[in-house]
Design a protein around this motif. Structure first.
Motif, mmCIF file in Angstrom:
data_model
loop_
_atom_site.group_PDB
_atom_site.id
_atom_site.type_symbol
_atom_site.label_atom_id
_atom_site.label_comp_id
_atom_site.label_asym_id
_atom_site.label_seq_id
_atom_site.Cartn_x
_atom_site.Cartn_y
_atom_site.Cartn_z
ATOM 1 N N VAL A 4 1.181 -1.298 -0.152
ATOM 2 C CA VAL A 4 0.047 0.051 -0.231
ATOM 3 C C VAL A 4 0.754 1.474 -0.137
ATOM 4 C CG1 VAL A 4 -0.367 0.432 2.372
ATOM 5 C CG2 VAL A 4 -1.928 1.206 1.088
ATOM 6 N N LEU A 5 1.453 1.373 0.674
ATOM 7 C CA LEU A 5 2.803 2.383 0.550
ATOM 8 C C LEU A 5 3.356 2.460 -0.862
ATOM 9 C CD1 LEU A 5 4.960 2.108 4.241
ATOM 10 C CD2 LEU A 5 2.386 3.229 3.002
ATOM 11 N N LEU A 6 4.191 1.478 -1.410
ATOM 12 C CA LEU A 6 4.277 1.353 -2.501
ATOM 13 C C LEU A 6 3.762 2.374 -3.937
ATOM 14 C CD1 LEU A 6 6.233 -1.915 -3.401
ATOM 15 C CD2 LEU A 6 7.609 0.825 -2.230
ATOM 16 N N GLU A 7 2.181 1.554 -3.363
ATOM 17 C CA GLU A 7 1.365 2.076 -4.363
ATOM 18 C C GLU A 7 0.920 3.427 -4.490
ATOM 19 O OE1 GLU A 7 -2.099 -0.281 -3.596
ATOM 20 O OE2 GLU A 7 -1.262 -2.263 -4.170
ATOM 21 N N ALA A 8 0.662 3.907 -2.883
ATOM 22 C CA ALA A 8 1.066 5.290 -2.524
ATOM 23 C C ALA A 8 1.704 6.329 -3.442
ATOM 24 C CB ALA A 8 0.178 5.409 -1.169
ATOM 25 N N MET A 9 2.962 6.455 -3.139
ATOM 26 C CA MET A 9 4.114 6.526 -3.763
ATOM 27 C C MET A 9 4.450 6.197 -4.914
ATOM 28 S SD MET A 9 7.183 5.612 -1.112
ATOM 29 C CE MET A 9 7.824 4.332 -0.647
ATOM 30 N N SER A 10 3.569 5.266 -6.240
ATOM 31 C CA SER A 10 3.750 5.740 -7.224
ATOM 32 C C SER A 10 2.442 6.090 -7.924
ATOM 33 C CB SER A 10 4.154 4.004 -7.751
ATOM 34 O OG SER A 10 2.925 3.192 -7.493
ATOM 35 N N SER A 12 1.793 9.309 -6.842
ATOM 36 C CA SER A 12 1.963 10.514 -6.744
ATOM 37 C C SER A 12 1.099 11.292 -5.243
ATOM 38 C CB SER A 12 1.453 11.018 -7.593
ATOM 39 O OG SER A 12 2.630 11.489 -8.266
ATOM 40 N N LEU A 13 1.093 10.457 -4.137
ATOM 41 C CA LEU A 13 0.109 10.657 -2.813
ATOM 42 C C LEU A 13 1.470 10.753 -2.068
ATOM 43 C CD1 LEU A 13 -2.611 7.955 -2.963
ATOM 44 C CD2 LEU A 13 -2.652 11.109 -3.972
ATOM 45 N N PRO A 14 1.252 12.080 -1.362
ATOM 46 C CA PRO A 14 2.405 11.871 0.376
ATOM 47 C C PRO A 14 2.022 11.214 1.284
ATOM 48 C CG PRO A 14 0.529 13.659 0.648
ATOM 49 C CD PRO A 14 0.585 12.784 -1.136
ATOM 50 N N VAL A 15 3.097 10.474 2.169
ATOM 51 C CA VAL A 15 2.573 9.515 2.165
ATOM 52 C C VAL A 15 3.441 9.506 4.173
ATOM 53 C CG1 VAL A 15 4.033 7.017 3.349
ATOM 54 C CG2 VAL A 15 3.278 7.402 0.606
ATOM 55 N N ILE A 16 2.603 8.834 5.218
ATOM 56 C CA ILE A 16 2.088 8.948 6.472
ATOM 57 C C ILE A 16 2.181 7.826 6.783
ATOM 58 C CG2 ILE A 16 1.507 10.099 8.631
ATOM 59 C CD1 ILE A 16 0.032 12.510 6.764
ATOM 60 N N VAL A 17 3.279 7.589 7.805
ATOM 61 C CA VAL A 17 3.425 6.062 8.437
ATOM 62 C C VAL A 17 3.210 6.774 10.162
ATOM 63 C CG1 VAL A 17 4.474 5.292 6.080
ATOM 64 C CG2 VAL A 17 5.904 5.991 7.759
ATOM 65 N N THR A 18 3.072 5.117 10.039
ATOM 66 C CA THR A 18 3.031 5.354 12.140
ATOM 67 C C THR A 18 4.588 4.208 12.492
ATOM 68 O OG1 THR A 18 1.605 3.112 12.247
ATOM 69 C CG2 THR A 18 0.662 5.438 12.372
ATOM 70 N N SER A 19 4.429 3.711 13.348
ATOM 71 C CA SER A 19 5.641 3.029 13.355
ATOM 72 C C SER A 19 5.168 1.623 13.572
ATOM 73 C CB SER A 19 6.140 3.192 15.070
ATOM 74 O OG SER A 19 5.411 3.607 16.050
ATOM 75 N N LEU A 20 3.746 1.456 13.187
ATOM 76 C CA LEU A 20 3.851 -0.191 13.347
ATOM 77 C C LEU A 20 4.718 -0.889 12.229
ATOM 78 C CD1 LEU A 20 -0.226 0.345 12.810
ATOM 79 C CD2 LEU A 20 0.965 0.020 14.805
ATOM 80 N N GLN A 21 5.040 -2.394 13.269
ATOM 81 C CA GLN A 21 5.645 -3.576 12.527
ATOM 82 C C GLN A 21 6.459 -2.975 10.988
ATOM 83 O OE1 GLN A 21 3.066 -5.260 9.273
ATOM 84 N NE2 GLN A 21 0.981 -5.505 11.121
ATOM 85 N N VAL A 23 7.968 -0.288 9.763
ATOM 86 C CA VAL A 23 7.077 0.343 8.761
ATOM 87 C C VAL A 23 8.402 1.786 8.476
ATOM 88 C CG1 VAL A 23 6.436 1.369 7.069
ATOM 89 C CG2 VAL A 23 5.659 -0.384 7.873
ATOM 90 N N ASP A 24 8.363 2.058 10.227
ATOM 91 C CA ASP A 24 9.323 3.958 10.108
ATOM 92 C C ASP A 24 11.001 2.810 10.150
ATOM 93 O OD1 ASP A 24 9.178 1.941 12.577
ATOM 94 O OD2 ASP A 24 9.646 3.669 13.523
#
Length: 87
Positions: A4-10, A12-21, A23-24
């Protein structure tokens, strides 16, 4: 990294992540441009920042697209797979 992060970045959406699993940790270790937040209030602040400051949002988007092109472009992945199987 979650798809889902790769899809958002590809996309052209800004990405906000939490410290879950962890990823941070991946984001920080691989110099991926995303806002990393640790708690609910931080998420709220990050969203507010992106809505308020279009330049920051634009920089996140541009750098994320660059990351995707460099690390997930088919020609790069193809070379990495070939190197893996030949060694």
């Amino acid at each position: 990294m979650p798809n889902v992060l790769l899809e958002a970045m590809s996309s052209s959406l800004p990405v906000i992540v939490t410290s879950l699993q962890g990823v941070d940790n991946y984001i920080t270790k691989n110099n991926v441009n995303a806002l990393v937040v640790c708690e609910k209030q931080s998420l709220n602040n990050a969203l507010h920042l992106l809505f308020k400051n279009k330049k920051i949002a634009s920089n996140l988007v541009n750098n994320a697209r660059k990351f995707i092109k460099e690390k997930y472009d088919f020609s790069y992945v193809d070379k990495q797979m070939l190197k893996f199987f030949l060694n």
